[in-house]
Design an enzyme around this catalytic site. Structure first.
Site, mmCIF file in Angstrom:
data_model
loop_
_atom_site.group_PDB
_atom_site.id
_atom_site.type_symbol
_atom_site.label_atom_id
_atom_site.label_comp_id
_atom_site.label_asym_id
_atom_site.label_seq_id
_atom_site.Cartn_x
_atom_site.Cartn_y
_atom_site.Cartn_z
ATOM 1 N N ARG A 148 11.896 -5.518 4.007
ATOM 2 C CA ARG A 148 11.678 -4.078 3.795
ATOM 3 C C ARG A 148 12.719 -3.245 4.528
ATOM 4 O O ARG A 148 13.056 -3.513 5.675
ATOM 5 C CB ARG A 148 10.288 -3.688 4.286
ATOM 6 C CG ARG A 148 10.058 -2.174 4.242
ATOM 7 C CD ARG A 148 8.630 -1.798 4.237
ATOM 8 N NE ARG A 148 7.933 -2.168 5.452
ATOM 9 C CZ ARG A 148 6.609 -2.021 5.615
ATOM 10 N NH1 ARG A 148 5.879 -1.530 4.640
ATOM 11 N NH2 ARG A 148 6.034 -2.369 6.746
ATOM 12 N N LYS B 173 0.837 -1.211 0.000
ATOM 13 C CA LYS B 173 0.000 0.000 0.000
ATOM 14 C C LYS B 173 0.874 1.266 0.000
ATOM 15 O O LYS B 173 0.628 2.191 -0.765
ATOM 16 C CB LYS B 173 -0.921 0.033 1.234
ATOM 17 C CG LYS B 173 -1.819 -1.179 1.376
ATOM 18 C CD LYS B 173 -2.763 -1.045 2.562
ATOM 19 C CE LYS B 173 -2.092 -0.930 3.912
ATOM 20 N NZ LYS B 173 -1.339 -2.127 4.347
ATOM 21 N N ARG C 101 0.925 -7.941 14.128
ATOM 22 C CA ARG C 101 0.299 -7.048 13.147
ATOM 23 C C ARG C 101 -0.635 -7.825 12.226
ATOM 24 O O ARG C 101 -1.702 -7.334 11.856
ATOM 25 C CB ARG C 101 1.379 -6.317 12.335
ATOM 26 C CG ARG C 101 2.135 -5.303 13.192
ATOM 27 C CD ARG C 101 3.387 -4.812 12.514
ATOM 28 N NE ARG C 101 3.122 -4.041 11.323
ATOM 29 C CZ ARG C 101 3.997 -3.907 10.321
ATOM 30 N NH1 ARG C 101 5.162 -4.513 10.370
ATOM 31 N NH2 ARG C 101 3.695 -3.170 9.286
ATOM 32 N N ARG D 75 -8.680 1.272 9.532
ATOM 33 C CA ARG D 75 -8.199 -0.062 9.900
ATOM 34 C C ARG D 75 -9.172 -0.767 10.843
ATOM 35 O O ARG D 75 -8.918 -1.906 11.216
ATOM 36 C CB ARG D 75 -6.864 0.089 10.627
ATOM 37 C CG ARG D 75 -5.631 -0.270 9.787
ATOM 38 C CD ARG D 75 -4.438 0.042 10.652
ATOM 39 N NE ARG D 75 -3.261 -0.669 10.338
ATOM 40 C CZ ARG D 75 -2.207 -0.137 9.715
ATOM 41 N NH1 ARG D 75 -2.263 1.085 9.239
ATOM 42 N NH2 ARG D 75 -1.112 -0.847 9.560
HETATM 43 P P1 AMP Z 1 1.730 1.140 8.945
HETATM 44 O O1 AMP Z 1 2.917 1.941 8.553
HETATM 45 O O2 AMP Z 1 0.490 1.549 8.213
HETATM 46 O O3 AMP Z 1 1.973 -0.352 8.886
HETATM 47 O O4 AMP Z 1 1.439 1.482 10.491
HETATM 48 C C1 AMP Z 1 2.395 1.259 11.489
HETATM 49 C C2 AMP Z 1 1.726 1.211 12.841
HETATM 50 O O5 AMP Z 1 1.094 2.465 13.120
HETATM 51 C C3 AMP Z 1 0.622 0.180 13.001
HETATM 52 O O6 AMP Z 1 1.115 -1.104 13.316
HETATM 53 C C4 AMP Z 1 -0.202 0.789 14.141
HETATM 54 O O7 AMP Z 1 0.434 0.602 15.386
HETATM 55 C C5 AMP Z 1 -0.140 2.281 13.807
HETATM 56 N N1 AMP Z 1 -1.239 2.669 12.888
HETATM 57 C C6 AMP Z 1 -1.143 3.090 11.602
HETATM 58 N N2 AMP Z 1 -2.348 3.361 11.074
HETATM 59 C C7 AMP Z 1 -3.244 3.099 12.046
HETATM 60 C C8 AMP Z 1 -4.665 3.155 12.122
HETATM 61 N N3 AMP Z 1 -5.410 3.522 11.074
HETATM 62 N N4 AMP Z 1 -5.250 2.804 13.292
HETATM 63 C C9 AMP Z 1 -4.533 2.443 14.375
HETATM 64 N N5 AMP Z 1 -3.192 2.348 14.366
HETATM 65 C C10 AMP Z 1 -2.539 2.666 13.217
#
Ligand code: AMP
Length: 217
Positions: free
Chosen positions: A127, A13, A171, A88
């Site tokens: 990554r 994404k 995750r 999410r």
């Molecule tokens: P990502 O880079 O999108 O994988 O996000 C990294 C981390 O940020 C996630 O594992 C969550 O801890 C937090 N996070 C990101 N987006 C959200 C969201 N929409 N709701 C809650 N936590 C989020």
């Protein structure tokens, strides 16, 4: 154009949001990036989010929803945006619907990156990200020109702490439980378009561009 990119961690994404937002002049709204920035700056939000992010858990809805609401009301987002990593949870999706209704900006399409587990694991463990500008790389599939350094800004490449194997498991569990139901949510709204997330970056970009052209013709 107002897009949501939905899919498990490691589906691509962020990579595709970076490319599409540049090509289509759309605001790239990544809650993960915004939260990491807050963490780096040790802001009140960053301090609240830290423990959740380190464990691979979701940051509470109220914090993330407020963050996105503020971001979408800025002028660049009003011209169009790509949401990456938000919503999410069903409550986030409902809050997004309400905000966009208020702003008079309904979603155009939700791309669901359907991605298999082995591909997700390979992408997440390999990554690497630029510590300075956030550009994504991969140890095997997308290497920088100079080993360990970003092609764009020369920043040092790092592994995200939550890309370590023990956190990845959390995750993925959180994704299955909290985020997967959104596929049905957007299907019911006739907004969902499934995308073959296992494809490599260039091929998947072609699919996305094709789908966008179709939606807009
Ligand atoms: P990502 O880079 O999108 O994988 O996000 C990294 C981390 O940020 C996630 O594992 C969550 O801890 C937090 N996070 C990101 N987006 C959200 C969201 N929409 N709701 C809650 N936590 C989020």
């Amino acid at each position: 154009m107002r897009l949501v990119l939905l899919g498990p961690p490691g589906a691509g994404k962020g990579t595709h949001a970076q490319v599409l937002s540049k090509d289509l002049s759309l605001a790239h709204v990544s809650t993960g990036d915004m939260l990491r920035e807050a963490l780096k700056a040790a802001s009140p939000l960053g301090l609240k989010a830290k423990a959740y992010m380190e464990k691979g858990l979701l940051v509470p809805d109220d914090l993330v929803i407020a963050l996105v609401k503020e971001r979408l009301s800025r002028p660049d987002a009003r011209k169009g945006f790509i949401l990456d990593g938000f919503p999410r949870t069903p409550d986030q999706a409902k809050a997004l619907d309400a905000s966009l209704k208020e702003l008079g900006m309904p979603l155009s399409v939700v791309f669901y990156f359907k991605t298999s587990l082995p591909v997700v694991l390979r992408r997440l463990t390999g990554r690497r990200v630029c510590g300075k500008c956030g550009k994504n790389y991969h140890t095997q599939n997308f290497k920088p020109k100079t080993d360990g350094f970003c092609d764009v800004c020369g920043g040092k490449l790092i592994q995200r702490p939550d890309d370590r194997e023990e956190t990845i498991k959390n995750r993925l569990e959180v994704y299955d439980k909290e985020t997967f139901p959104l596929i049905d949510y957007y299907k019911k709204q006739r907004l969902l378009e499934e995308i073959p997330g296992d494809l490599e970056v260039k091929e998947l970009n072609l699919v996305l561009v094709g789908r966008l052209k179709k939606s807009w013709s």
